[in-house]
Design an enzyme around this catalytic site. Sequence first.
Site, PDB file in Angstrom:
ATOM      1  N   ASN A  14       0.837  -1.209   0.000  1.00 54.84           N
ATOM      2  CA  ASN A  14       0.000   0.000   0.000  1.00 54.84           C
ATOM      3  C   ASN A  14       0.870   1.256   0.000  1.00 54.84           C
ATOM      4  O   ASN A  14       0.532   2.232  -0.675  1.00 54.84           O
ATOM      5  CB  ASN A  14      -0.948  -0.005   1.206  1.00 54.84           C
ATOM      6  CG  ASN A  14      -2.173  -0.851   0.940  1.00 54.84           C
ATOM      7  OD1 ASN A  14      -3.061  -0.449   0.189  1.00 54.84           O
ATOM      8  ND2 ASN A  14      -2.214  -2.048   1.512  1.00 54.84           N
ATOM      9  N   LYS A  65       1.872  -5.105  21.941  1.00 59.77           N
ATOM     10  CA  LYS A  65       1.576  -3.813  22.574  1.00 59.77           C
ATOM     11  C   LYS A  65       2.310  -2.674  21.876  1.00 59.77           C
ATOM     12  O   LYS A  65       3.391  -2.873  21.323  1.00 59.77           O
ATOM     13  CB  LYS A  65       1.998  -3.870  24.052  1.00 59.77           C
ATOM     14  CG  LYS A  65       0.938  -3.382  25.010  1.00 59.77           C
ATOM     15  CD  LYS A  65       1.438  -3.459  26.429  1.00 59.77           C
ATOM     16  CE  LYS A  65       1.588  -2.051  26.953  1.00 59.77           C
ATOM     17  NZ  LYS A  65       2.199  -1.982  28.270  1.00 59.77           N
ATOM     18  N   ARG A  93      -0.273  -2.774  15.196  1.00 59.66           N
ATOM     19  CA  ARG A  93      -0.451  -2.415  16.614  1.00 59.66           C
ATOM     20  C   ARG A  93      -1.536  -1.358  16.746  1.00 59.66           C
ATOM     21  O   ARG A  93      -1.711  -0.535  15.849  1.00 59.66           O
ATOM     22  CB  ARG A  93       0.858  -1.890  17.203  1.00 59.66           C
ATOM     23  CG  ARG A  93       1.899  -2.983  17.301  1.00 59.66           C
ATOM     24  CD  ARG A  93       3.207  -2.475  17.833  1.00 59.66           C
ATOM     25  NE  ARG A  93       4.255  -3.432  17.507  1.00 59.66           N
ATOM     26  CZ  ARG A  93       4.875  -4.220  18.385  1.00 59.66           C
ATOM     27  NH1 ARG A  93       4.583  -4.142  19.655  1.00 59.66           N
ATOM     28  NH2 ARG A  93       5.795  -5.079  17.989  1.00 59.66           N
ATOM     29  N   ASN A 109      -6.573   4.682   8.224  1.00 62.57           N
ATOM     30  CA  ASN A 109      -6.231   3.258   8.162  1.00 62.57           C
ATOM     31  C   ASN A 109      -6.952   2.646   6.976  1.00 62.57           C
ATOM     32  O   ASN A 109      -8.037   3.099   6.602  1.00 62.57           O
ATOM     33  CB  ASN A 109      -6.678   2.565   9.454  1.00 62.57           C
ATOM     34  CG  ASN A 109      -6.312   1.081   9.461  1.00 62.57           C
ATOM     35  OD1 ASN A 109      -5.226   0.692   9.022  1.00 62.57           O
ATOM     36  ND2 ASN A 109      -7.216   0.242   9.942  1.00 62.57           N
ATOM     37  N   HIS A 111      -8.470  -1.028   5.641  1.00 63.36           N
ATOM     38  CA  HIS A 111      -8.837  -2.339   6.180  1.00 63.36           C
ATOM     39  C   HIS A 111      -9.563  -3.145   5.092  1.00 63.36           C
ATOM     40  O   HIS A 111     -10.481  -2.628   4.443  1.00 63.36           O
ATOM     41  CB  HIS A 111      -9.744  -2.166   7.410  1.00 63.36           C
ATOM     42  CG  HIS A 111     -10.061  -3.470   8.058  1.00 63.36           C
ATOM     43  ND1 HIS A 111      -9.172  -4.125   8.876  1.00 63.36           N
ATOM     44  CD2 HIS A 111     -11.152  -4.260   7.963  1.00 63.36           C
ATOM     45  CE1 HIS A 111      -9.713  -5.269   9.277  1.00 63.36           C
ATOM     46  NE2 HIS A 111     -10.910  -5.373   8.744  1.00 63.36           N
TER      47      HIS A 111
HETATM   48  C1  GRF Z   1      -3.398  -4.966   3.820  1.00 64.22           C
HETATM   49  O1  GRF Z   1      -4.244  -5.967   3.328  1.00 64.22           O
HETATM   50  C2  GRF Z   1      -4.113  -4.075   4.800  1.00 64.22           C
HETATM   51  O2  GRF Z   1      -5.428  -3.818   4.485  1.00 64.22           O
HETATM   52  C3  GRF Z   1      -4.026  -4.913   6.031  1.00 64.22           C
HETATM   53  O3  GRF Z   1      -2.696  -5.406   5.994  1.00 64.22           O
HETATM   54  C4  GRF Z   1      -2.288  -5.538   4.647  1.00 64.22           C
HETATM   55  C5  GRF Z   1      -0.999  -4.794   4.455  1.00 64.22           C
HETATM   56  O4  GRF Z   1      -0.432  -5.001   3.207  1.00 64.22           O
HETATM   57  N1  GRF Z   1      -4.397  -4.185   7.210  1.00 64.22           N
HETATM   58  P1  GRF Z   1       0.822  -4.170   2.715  1.00 64.22           P
HETATM   59  O5  GRF Z   1       1.875  -4.206   3.809  1.00 64.22           O
HETATM   60  O6  GRF Z   1       0.386  -2.782   2.402  1.00 64.22           O
HETATM   61  O7  GRF Z   1       1.318  -4.904   1.507  1.00 64.22           O
END
Ligand code: GRF
Length: 193
Positions: A14, A65, A93, A109, A111
């Site tokens: 990401n 934590k 975390r 964030n 998700h």
């Molecule tokens: C993604 O699927 C995100 O939504 C989740 O953890 C993953 C992280 O992927 N919370 P990356 O490290 O960005 O490849």
Amino acid sequence: MLTLGILGSGSGSNMQAILDAINGGHLEARIALVLSDKPDALILQRAAKNGIPHAVIECAGHRNKFPQTTQQETATKLKQAGVDLVCLAGFMRLVKAPLLDAFPSRILNIHPSLLPAFPGVAAWEQAVNAKAKETGVTVHIVDSGMDTGPIVLQEAMKVNAGETADQLHARLQIVEHRIYPLAIGQYGSTIDL
Ligand code: GRF
């Protein structure tokens, strides 16, 4: 210009998508700092390769934590880097005060589910196990809960019949990579810099 700080624990795909959007002229922002609680995380290597300042968040040996003092140090580092908006990208975390207080409504964030459905870890596995017909991706403002907080952008996706959790995760990540830069651009434009 919107200055981003990115926190991640994993592969950083990401973060890469955000960087690609910036470099491609689709997102007017810059990444000032990448932080990870995992010293060997690929996200740090990606940052290094792209000449982005990066550092390890030392969690004093705690497995899950995010200690108060570490959160304070993290907030200080982000402030010193001039960060306007913090983007969690696979950061494992829970963020609480004092980091939340240092960036009120300034932490996003991503998700991989249609929140409030399937919060927590491995949301793609949760969706397959629940035989959900539909799931998706959510970008939201971080509050003190786990995967709660006001939604900025959401995109739904069908779960294919017989699809494995890994297959679903791969398809969800494609959506993540498209909508996270979009959500950052949209939300970022509402912030007073
Ligand atoms: C993604 O699927 C995100 O939504 C989740 O953890 C993953 C992280 O992927 N919370 P990356 O490290 O960005 O490849």
